[in-house]
Structures are given as C-alpha cells and as structure tokens.
Design a protein around this motif. Structure first.
Motif, PDB file in Angstrom:
ATOM      1  N   GLU A 171      29.933 -27.719  19.360  1.00 17.29           N
ATOM      2  CA  GLU A 171      30.633 -26.539  18.856  1.00 17.29           C
ATOM      3  C   GLU A 171      29.580 -25.533  18.462  1.00 17.29           C
ATOM      4  O   GLU A 171      29.488 -24.394  18.932  1.00 17.29           O
ATOM      5  CB  GLU A 171      31.696 -26.479  17.732  1.00 17.29           C
ATOM      6  CG  GLU A 171      33.044 -26.893  18.075  1.00 17.29           C
ATOM      7  CD  GLU A 171      33.765 -27.140  16.679  1.00 17.29           C
ATOM      8  OE1 GLU A 171      33.499 -26.578  15.592  1.00 17.29           O
ATOM      9  OE2 GLU A 171      34.797 -28.133  16.361  1.00 17.29           O
ATOM     10  N   ARG A 172      28.518 -26.113  17.748  1.00 17.57           N
ATOM     11  CA  ARG A 172      27.774 -25.137  17.078  1.00 17.57           C
ATOM     12  C   ARG A 172      26.579 -24.674  18.217  1.00 17.57           C
ATOM     13  O   ARG A 172      26.338 -23.684  18.370  1.00 17.57           O
ATOM     14  CB  ARG A 172      26.787 -25.919  16.030  1.00 17.57           C
ATOM     15  CG  ARG A 172      25.818 -24.908  15.491  1.00 17.57           C
ATOM     16  CD  ARG A 172      25.764 -25.330  14.023  1.00 17.57           C
ATOM     17  NE  ARG A 172      26.919 -24.971  13.149  1.00 17.57           N
ATOM     18  CZ  ARG A 172      27.536 -25.913  12.292  1.00 17.57           C
ATOM     19  NH1 ARG A 172      26.961 -26.868  12.142  1.00 17.57           N
ATOM     20  NH2 ARG A 172      28.446 -25.600  11.623  1.00 17.57           N
ATOM     21  N   LYS A 173      26.383 -25.760  19.077  1.00 20.75           N
ATOM     22  CA  LYS A 173      25.505 -25.313  20.189  1.00 20.75           C
ATOM     23  C   LYS A 173      26.183 -24.340  21.275  1.00 20.75           C
ATOM     24  O   LYS A 173      25.431 -23.411  21.949  1.00 20.75           O
ATOM     25  CB  LYS A 173      25.126 -26.689  20.946  1.00 20.75           C
ATOM     26  CG  LYS A 173      24.040 -27.384  20.302  1.00 20.75           C
ATOM     27  CD  LYS A 173      23.405 -28.622  21.251  1.00 20.75           C
ATOM     28  CE  LYS A 173      22.766 -29.428  20.364  1.00 20.75           C
ATOM     29  NZ  LYS A 173      23.390 -30.501  19.477  1.00 20.75           N
ATOM     30  N   SER A 174      27.287 -24.515  21.415  1.00 16.31           N
ATOM     31  CA  SER A 174      28.145 -23.444  22.229  1.00 16.31           C
ATOM     32  C   SER A 174      28.059 -22.124  21.581  1.00 16.31           C
ATOM     33  O   SER A 174      28.125 -21.161  22.248  1.00 16.31           O
ATOM     34  CB  SER A 174      29.298 -24.214  22.973  1.00 16.31           C
ATOM     35  OG  SER A 174      30.377 -24.348  21.792  1.00 16.31           O
ATOM     36  N   SER A 175      28.343 -22.256  20.458  1.00 17.87           N
ATOM     37  CA  SER A 175      28.460 -20.760  19.904  1.00 17.87           C
ATOM     38  C   SER A 175      26.967 -20.075  19.703  1.00 17.87           C
ATOM     39  O   SER A 175      27.080 -18.902  19.638  1.00 17.87           O
ATOM     40  CB  SER A 175      29.221 -20.703  18.460  1.00 17.87           C
ATOM     41  OG  SER A 175      28.180 -21.180  17.301  1.00 17.87           O
ATOM     42  N   LEU A 176      25.803 -21.177  19.787  1.00 17.79           N
ATOM     43  CA  LEU A 176      24.696 -20.406  19.764  1.00 17.79           C
ATOM     44  C   LEU A 176      24.406 -19.880  21.073  1.00 17.79           C
ATOM     45  O   LEU A 176      23.671 -18.754  21.203  1.00 17.79           O
ATOM     46  CB  LEU A 176      23.549 -21.463  19.367  1.00 17.79           C
ATOM     47  CG  LEU A 176      23.337 -21.934  18.000  1.00 17.79           C
ATOM     48  CD1 LEU A 176      22.330 -23.359  17.888  1.00 17.79           C
ATOM     49  CD2 LEU A 176      22.781 -20.889  17.026  1.00 17.79           C
ATOM     50  N   LEU A 177      24.818 -20.426  22.130  1.00 16.50           N
ATOM     51  CA  LEU A 177      24.892 -19.834  23.478  1.00 16.50           C
ATOM     52  C   LEU A 177      25.613 -18.435  23.792  1.00 16.50           C
ATOM     53  O   LEU A 177      24.849 -17.691  24.372  1.00 16.50           O
ATOM     54  CB  LEU A 177      25.344 -21.074  24.495  1.00 16.50           C
ATOM     55  CG  LEU A 177      24.277 -22.359  24.886  1.00 16.50           C
ATOM     56  CD1 LEU A 177      25.086 -23.165  25.753  1.00 16.50           C
ATOM     57  CD2 LEU A 177      23.011 -21.514  25.393  1.00 16.50           C
ATOM     58  N   ARG A 178      26.806 -18.620  22.910  1.00 20.27           N
ATOM     59  CA  ARG A 178      27.410 -17.273  23.113  1.00 20.27           C
ATOM     60  C   ARG A 178      26.798 -16.247  22.364  1.00 20.27           C
ATOM     61  O   ARG A 178      27.113 -14.978  22.493  1.00 20.27           O
ATOM     62  CB  ARG A 178      28.951 -17.619  22.467  1.00 20.27           C
ATOM     63  CG  ARG A 178      29.817 -18.352  23.480  1.00 20.27           C
ATOM     64  CD  ARG A 178      31.312 -18.247  23.129  1.00 20.27           C
ATOM     65  NE  ARG A 178      31.353 -18.596  21.779  1.00 20.27           N
ATOM     66  CZ  ARG A 178      31.701 -19.787  21.305  1.00 20.27           C
ATOM     67  NH1 ARG A 178      31.625 -20.732  22.295  1.00 20.27           N
ATOM     68  NH2 ARG A 178      31.959 -20.084  20.190  1.00 20.27           N
ATOM     69  N   GLY A 179      25.826 -16.713  21.375  1.00 19.80           N
ATOM     70  CA  GLY A 179      25.084 -15.750  20.546  1.00 19.80           C
ATOM     71  C   GLY A 179      26.273 -15.174  19.508  1.00 19.80           C
ATOM     72  O   GLY A 179      26.200 -14.057  19.253  1.00 19.80           O
ATOM     73  N   GLN A 181      20.553 -23.491  13.203  1.00 16.97           N
ATOM     74  CA  GLN A 181      19.904 -22.534  14.103  1.00 16.97           C
ATOM     75  C   GLN A 181      19.539 -23.537  15.274  1.00 16.97           C
ATOM     76  O   GLN A 181      19.117 -23.156  16.489  1.00 16.97           O
ATOM     77  CB  GLN A 181      19.060 -21.627  13.629  1.00 16.97           C
ATOM     78  CG  GLN A 181      17.810 -22.438  13.043  1.00 16.97           C
ATOM     79  CD  GLN A 181      16.703 -22.472  14.013  1.00 16.97           C
ATOM     80  OE1 GLN A 181      16.325 -21.979  14.997  1.00 16.97           O
ATOM     81  NE2 GLN A 181      15.943 -23.623  13.749  1.00 16.97           N
ATOM     82  N   ALA A 182      19.190 -24.743  14.889  1.00 17.80           N
ATOM     83  CA  ALA A 182      18.847 -25.671  15.845  1.00 17.80           C
ATOM     84  C   ALA A 182      19.935 -26.499  16.517  1.00 17.80           C
ATOM     85  O   ALA A 182      19.662 -27.437  16.971  1.00 17.80           O
ATOM     86  CB  ALA A 182      17.726 -26.726  15.228  1.00 17.80           C
TER      87      ALA A 182
END
Ligand code: AMP
Ligand code: FE
Ligand code: FE
Ligand code: ZN
Length: 279
Positions: A271-279, A180-181
C-alpha cells in the motif's frame, strides 16, 4: 508457515553470516525470515540469496536507533526499497557515528588503563555498523575481561565509565525515513524498552506496528502489547532477536509469528509503495 522477523548477522552485531543464519532458520522449521541488522541494510542482498537457496521467504529489514524524549527506541523497518538513496544516506550517517562512538569508548577504556585500540575493535567487527558487543568481544579477546557480560557490567552499560552516548534520530524522523523508502515501521521489543508513553505519539506519526512477541517478553508482556496493538489498530509482529548462539543455543525460530502476520506487513508495504507512486 511461521516467520521470525527479528534477526541479526555479522553485518551488525550478530555472529553468523547470512548463509549460516538462513541454514539455521530452515533447520528450525521456519518458512520466512526478516533480517534486521542495526542501522544497516547491507546484509539484505546476501540474506535474500541465502534464504532463496533454503526455500525461505525473505523480508528486507533494519533496526534503527531512534529516541523519544531522551529514551532510546529501536524501530524495525520492513520491506523498504534497499536501494533508496535517502535511506542509504541515513545509514551512512548512522555508521559514521557508530565508528566515532567506538573511538570515544576505546579512548575512555585507555584512560582507565586498558590497552585496547579502536583498530582492534574495527578489525574484529569487520562491518560498517559496529557496536558495543564488538568492544566487549575485543576486551574478552585481549584478556581484559572474562566475559562479554563482565565487559558490559564493568565498562559498557549506560553510565558505566566507558559508555558513550549513541547517535539517534527522533522516532518521527525514523518512521518518515522508513515510510519514504516504501517500508513498514514497527516498534521493537516494547516490553524491553518500557516506554509505553512513546507509543501514542509514534502512532500519530504513522507507526505501523508493535513487536508483541520477543525473546525477552513474558506471556503477560505479549498480551499487554497485543491489546495495545488491537486498540490502536497497529500491526503485530514478533521475532527472536537472535544474534547467534545465546548461552550455547540458537534463538532463531524460538519466537515466531504465523503467516497472516507476515502477509499483513507485506500488504501494508505494498500500500505504501503504491501511494508513493501516486505521489
Ligand atoms: P549498541 O548498539 O552499541 O548500543 O549495543 C547494543 C547491543 O548490545 C544490543 O543490541 C545487544 O545486542 C547488545 N547487548 C546489550 N547488553 C549486552 C550484554 N550484557 N551482553 C552482550 N550483549 C549485550
Ligand atoms: Fe544487537
Ligand atoms: Fe533492539
Ligand atoms: Zn535486535
């Protein structure tokens, strides 16, 4: 370019400040480093600056204390947002528990007749994430033990008289916290932990990688975990777990992984950060 992705400073139980670690890493010929202090990301800002000054690429990291079915598992987190409020709140909880544990261990030492105060340990540790090595050093400094090894063997190892259990979160919670971070979760030194039964459940919970290369892994151990990583499509990392001088020698750089391994970790974090941004 080679990287050492498992390093400690005096923000936990290492003996060097970030500046010295970065200087030693550069002297060892490394091109990249990650700081993985126990249950904290506090040193990352300083280590980032020190690394930049030495021309080293820097990855922020931590080594979280987790457990799977009663077994302690260390989870390395890489490339998290170091300002993430949920991560920082968890760190505060870990650190309060570490300080409380020091008090419990010192109380046990006092019951055994050893005159040590928790404040002596805290002063020596001078960090928010103190651990048993600080208690061991305080025992040596007070002349109550001849060496850190003796302190661990007589008092501090699990099931020795001054040992107290450590606060741990579940491996599932630790993986979630890192994810989540925006970070990448890697099982630290699996050959030292020897809890292979935990790898499959952790992979199901989203574990990203295995630390296949580590100071305490034999070549056969590394091959075993490389094969497991391959079978489970897990990333491969490695590092020395340097805490300062080890029997007079700096470990930093003695275990290293090539650039591609570092790029794979960074790509997963991106990848993880961009998928967090996409929600
Ligand atoms: P803690 O986090 O308080 O449980 O302490 C664990 C840390 O103690 C490990 O990360 C090692 O750095 C260190 N450690 C474990 N065994 C020894 C030992 N025999 N001598 C010195 N340090 C040790
Ligand atoms: Fe340590
Ligand atoms: Fe560890
Ligand atoms: Zn470590």
């Amino acid at each position: 370019m080679f990287a050492d992705l498992h390093l400690h400073t005096l923000y936990s139980d290492g003996t060097w400040p970030p500046e010295e670690l970065a200087a030693r890493a550069a002297a060892a010929g490394l091109g990249a480093v990650a700081l993985t202090d126990h249950d904290t990301v506090e040193g990352c800002r300083e280590m980032a600056a020190a690394s930049r000054a030495r021309g080293l690429e820097f990855l922020a990291g931590t080594e979280l204390t987790a457990e799977h079915e009663g077994r302690e598992i260390h989870l390395l987190g890489y490339c998290m947002n170091p300002e993430d409020p949920t991560l920082l709140a968890a760190m505060r909880q870990f650190q309060a528990a570490r300080q409380e544990r020091i008090r419990r261990m010192v109380a046990r030492l006092n019951e055994l007749g050893l005159p040590l105060t928790a404040d002596t340990v805290f002063e020596l540790a001078n960090c928010r994430s103190p651990g048993r090595p600080h208690v061991a050093r305080a025992l040596v400094q007070a002349g109550l033990c001849d060496s850190m090894d003796e302190a661990f063997e007589r008092f501090l190892k699990q099931d020795r008289p001054a040992w107290a259990p450590k606060f741990r979160i579940s491996t599932t919670e630790a993986i979630r916290l890192i994810h989540q971070a925006g970070g990448v979760a890697v099982m630290a030194h699996p050959g030292l932990t020897r809890a292979d039964e935990a790898i499959l459940p952790m992979a199901a919970a989203g574990l990203d990688g295995l630390e296949c290369f580590h100071t305490k892994h034999t070549p056969a151990t590394s091959r075993h975990y490389l094969q497991l990583a391959e079978e489970r499509s897990l990333l491969v990392t490695g590092g020395s777990d340097c805490h300062g001088l080890n029997k007079g020698k700096p470990l930093v750089g003695s275990v290293r992984v090539p650039r591609e391994r570092v790029e794979a970790v960074k790509a997963r974090a991106a990848e993880r950060k961009s998928s967090l941004l996409r929600g």
